[in-house]
Motif scaffolding. Sequence first.
Motif, PDB file in Angstrom:
ATOM      1  N   GLY A  42       6.301  10.642   2.403  1.00  0.00           N
ATOM      2  CA  GLY A  42       6.808  11.069   1.110  1.00  0.00           C
ATOM      3  C   GLY A  42       6.177  12.347   0.604  1.00  0.00           C
ATOM      4  N   CYS A  43       4.996  12.698   1.119  1.00  0.00           N
ATOM      5  CA  CYS A  43       4.303  13.900   0.644  1.00  0.00           C
ATOM      6  C   CYS A  43       4.947  15.183   1.161  1.00  0.00           C
ATOM      7  CB  CYS A  43       2.833  13.854   1.059  1.00  0.00           C
ATOM      8  SG  CYS A  43       1.903  12.530   0.267  1.00  0.00           S
ATOM      9  N   VAL A 304     -15.577  -4.986   3.212  1.00  0.00           N
ATOM     10  CA  VAL A 304     -16.761  -4.279   2.714  1.00  0.00           C
ATOM     11  C   VAL A 304     -16.721  -4.342   1.181  1.00  0.00           C
ATOM     12  CG1 VAL A 304     -18.000  -2.089   2.655  1.00  0.00           C
ATOM     13  CG2 VAL A 304     -16.729  -2.759   4.709  1.00  0.00           C
ATOM     14  N   PRO A 305     -17.687  -4.978   0.546  1.00  0.00           N
ATOM     15  CA  PRO A 305     -17.625  -5.184  -0.910  1.00  0.00           C
ATOM     16  C   PRO A 305     -17.500  -3.892  -1.716  1.00  0.00           C
ATOM     17  CG  PRO A 305     -19.317  -6.579   0.071  1.00  0.00           C
ATOM     18  CD  PRO A 305     -18.845  -5.650   1.155  1.00  0.00           C
ATOM     19  N   SER A 306     -18.064  -2.791  -1.214  1.00  0.00           N
ATOM     20  CA  SER A 306     -18.067  -1.543  -1.990  1.00  0.00           C
ATOM     21  C   SER A 306     -16.828  -0.681  -1.749  1.00  0.00           C
ATOM     22  CB  SER A 306     -19.318  -0.725  -1.651  1.00  0.00           C
ATOM     23  OG  SER A 306     -19.356  -0.412  -0.262  1.00  0.00           O
ATOM     24  N   PHE A 307     -15.873  -1.132  -0.917  1.00  0.00           N
ATOM     25  CA  PHE A 307     -14.675  -0.348  -0.623  1.00  0.00           C
ATOM     26  C   PHE A 307     -13.710  -0.384  -1.791  1.00  0.00           C
ATOM     27  CE2 PHE A 307     -10.269  -0.243   1.096  1.00  0.00           C
ATOM     28  CZ  PHE A 307     -10.282   1.041   1.609  1.00  0.00           C
ATOM     29  N   ARG A 308     -13.095   0.774  -2.095  1.00  0.00           N
ATOM     30  CA  ARG A 308     -12.077   0.875  -3.136  1.00  0.00           C
ATOM     31  C   ARG A 308     -10.796   1.447  -2.549  1.00  0.00           C
ATOM     32  NH1 ARG A 308     -13.381   1.586  -8.488  1.00  0.00           N
ATOM     33  NH2 ARG A 308     -11.118   1.574  -8.758  1.00  0.00           N
ATOM     34  N   LEU A 309      -9.662   0.882  -2.928  1.00  0.00           N
ATOM     35  CA  LEU A 309      -8.347   1.356  -2.498  1.00  0.00           C
ATOM     36  C   LEU A 309      -7.569   1.803  -3.725  1.00  0.00           C
ATOM     37  CD1 LEU A 309      -6.067   1.689  -0.380  1.00  0.00           C
ATOM     38  CD2 LEU A 309      -5.495  -0.725  -0.764  1.00  0.00           C
ATOM     39  N   VAL A 310      -7.124   3.067  -3.703  1.00  0.00           N
ATOM     40  CA  VAL A 310      -6.369   3.639  -4.819  1.00  0.00           C
ATOM     41  C   VAL A 310      -5.003   4.067  -4.291  1.00  0.00           C
ATOM     42  CG1 VAL A 310      -6.297   5.416  -6.606  1.00  0.00           C
ATOM     43  CG2 VAL A 310      -8.506   4.454  -5.875  1.00  0.00           C
ATOM     44  N   VAL A 311      -3.939   3.495  -4.840  1.00  0.00           N
ATOM     45  CA  VAL A 311      -2.588   3.727  -4.316  1.00  0.00           C
ATOM     46  C   VAL A 311      -1.719   4.369  -5.392  1.00  0.00           C
ATOM     47  CG1 VAL A 311      -0.530   2.673  -3.311  1.00  0.00           C
ATOM     48  CG2 VAL A 311      -2.805   1.727  -2.798  1.00  0.00           C
ATOM     49  N   PHE A 312      -1.195   5.543  -5.098  1.00  0.00           N
ATOM     50  CA  PHE A 312      -0.176   6.164  -5.933  1.00  0.00           C
ATOM     51  C   PHE A 312       1.181   5.795  -5.328  1.00  0.00           C
ATOM     52  CE2 PHE A 312      -3.792   8.781  -7.051  1.00  0.00           C
ATOM     53  CZ  PHE A 312      -3.586   9.060  -8.403  1.00  0.00           C
ATOM     54  N   GLY A 313       1.919   4.911  -5.990  1.00  0.00           N
ATOM     55  CA  GLY A 313       3.217   4.526  -5.440  1.00  0.00           C
ATOM     56  C   GLY A 313       3.751   3.266  -6.072  1.00  0.00           C
ATOM     57  N   GLN A 314       4.966   2.914  -5.681  1.00  0.00           N
ATOM     58  CA  GLN A 314       5.600   1.678  -6.128  1.00  0.00           C
ATOM     59  C   GLN A 314       6.586   1.207  -5.072  1.00  0.00           C
ATOM     60  OE1 GLN A 314       8.911   3.894  -9.054  1.00  0.00           O
ATOM     61  NE2 GLN A 314       7.519   2.403  -9.880  1.00  0.00           N
ATOM     62  N   GLY A 315       6.905  -0.066  -5.087  1.00  0.00           N
ATOM     63  CA  GLY A 315       7.800  -0.637  -4.099  1.00  0.00           C
ATOM     64  C   GLY A 315       7.402  -2.069  -3.792  1.00  0.00           C
ATOM     65  N   ALA A 316       8.217  -2.734  -2.983  1.00  0.00           N
ATOM     66  CA  ALA A 316       8.004  -4.149  -2.704  1.00  0.00           C
ATOM     67  C   ALA A 316       6.657  -4.405  -2.024  1.00  0.00           C
ATOM     68  CB  ALA A 316       9.144  -4.676  -1.832  1.00  0.00           C
ATOM     69  N   ASN A 317       6.307  -3.574  -1.035  1.00  0.00           N
ATOM     70  CA  ASN A 317       5.040  -3.789  -0.332  1.00  0.00           C
ATOM     71  C   ASN A 317       3.839  -3.505  -1.220  1.00  0.00           C
ATOM     72  OD1 ASN A 317       6.185  -4.576   2.138  1.00  0.00           O
ATOM     73  ND2 ASN A 317       6.468  -2.448   2.758  1.00  0.00           N
ATOM     74  N   TYR A 340       4.330  10.642  -7.455  1.00  0.00           N
ATOM     75  CA  TYR A 340       4.829  11.557  -6.425  1.00  0.00           C
ATOM     76  C   TYR A 340       3.747  12.586  -6.100  1.00  0.00           C
ATOM     77  CZ  TYR A 340       9.710   9.931  -6.474  1.00  0.00           C
ATOM     78  OH  TYR A 340      10.860   9.189  -6.336  1.00  0.00           O
ATOM     79  N   PHE A 341       3.685  12.977  -4.850  1.00  0.00           N
ATOM     80  CA  PHE A 341       2.630  13.881  -4.379  1.00  0.00           C
ATOM     81  C   PHE A 341       2.561  15.151  -5.217  1.00  0.00           C
ATOM     82  CE2 PHE A 341       1.167  16.958  -0.926  1.00  0.00           C
ATOM     83  CZ  PHE A 341      -0.166  16.605  -1.042  1.00  0.00           C
ATOM     84  N   LYS A 342       3.695  15.774  -5.454  1.00  0.00           N
ATOM     85  CA  LYS A 342       3.715  17.014  -6.234  1.00  0.00           C
ATOM     86  C   LYS A 342       3.130  16.796  -7.627  1.00  0.00           C
ATOM     87  CE  LYS A 342       6.813  20.556  -8.103  1.00  0.00           C
ATOM     88  NZ  LYS A 342       8.217  21.034  -8.224  1.00  0.00           N
ATOM     89  N   ASN A 343       3.499  15.687  -8.276  1.00  0.00           N
ATOM     90  CA  ASN A 343       3.019  15.416  -9.624  1.00  0.00           C
ATOM     91  C   ASN A 343       1.529  15.073  -9.639  1.00  0.00           C
ATOM     92  OD1 ASN A 343       5.581  15.861 -10.632  1.00  0.00           O
ATOM     93  ND2 ASN A 343       6.172  13.709 -10.516  1.00  0.00           N
TER      94      ASN A 343
END
Length: 379
Positions: A42-43, A304-317, A340-343
């Motif tokens: 998508g990017c 890993v307890p200190s891991f962070r996941l940051v997701v820009f997006g939306q959808g069923a998954n 969106y990547f541009k935004n």
Amino acid sequence: MADKSICYYRGKEKQDISIEALRNEVAQFLQIDNLSFLIGAGCSSNVIDGRETGIPGMAAIYDGFFSEKPAFDIAGEKMNGRFDKNLEKLIEALGAVQIANQIVEMDAQATEKTKDVRNYLRKSIISGLTSVEVKAIYKDFYAKITQRTRKNPISIFTTNYDLFNEMALDELGFPYNNGFAGTYKRKFSPASYNYMYVDNMNLSRDVWERVSSFFNLMKIHGSISWVRKDEQVWEQDYESISDDDTVMIYPTPLKDRTTLMTPYSDLFRAMENRLVQKNGVLIVMGYSFGDDHINRIILNALAVPSFRLVVFGQGANIDKLIALNDSRITVINSEDKVHYFKNVVESVLPTIHPDVVEEFQMQPANELIKEFEAEAKNE
């Protein structure tokens, strides 16, 4: 972006936050040493007034393929309008026919037809590489995430076959490692991901400092500029590579089998090793979590307890990620498409660091020489 219009999920907990609050949050992520990005298809897509100025998404490529080949068939049955505009399912069906042909011949041209679909995909990617708009977005992205105080290189994982990452980094003059070693002939060497770029800070003594604007680029699905020869993978100009030689994992649910082979096994191992490091953050953009082999690596990192996941997006998954209700998973989206990547690049990432701006404004030495010589001729 409208104020207070951004959906911010931490686990299942949802907040409506402002763009300023989101900028502050992302600015903190960029300060973390073990920082990684996952850049999806998508990017590289950028639709302006209904016109694609970059590389189209899979559904658009599907439509384009059948516009060019409306009579395309499998075993005598026309395929146009089937598979929910999903090129992945079309290639899967062709793969099943090739297997069935070993017992009873269903379509003698199944192999050639599979190549037709794959080659169209490759040509669609190549034609989109001329996009000035998309390349500019990638350049701004890299310029904005560069922090002069960084100790470790930023890891960029991408499922894209295109060359926008390489073009942007080259034009910015930022050093990066894409897993290939050599100059005249560049061969894939996964050990190179362990190397580090450093500056010699004192020519009279061994005083070294890591280069802060250094990136590790890992193209986990291959590239249009990779070719396999003599059991080795080489990098070269994509225009000199035939369609059959390109090292790409084409969109199909059988990707898992392909990823067991080099260079993919090495790339996924490097990705896994990077994500499990202490205090790591992975920021995901343009990826819909549709690839199980990638999802497993990301979800395993949550061990890993200190891991962070940051997701820009939306959808069923992505909704399934929210349903896990893990406070270390952050999901960000909005009705006006802040995800969106541009935004993200234009409105969410911080402004370019003054030191980086100064580098951009410095006139290259070769241009200065040309101007000096031109002035000398005019005298």
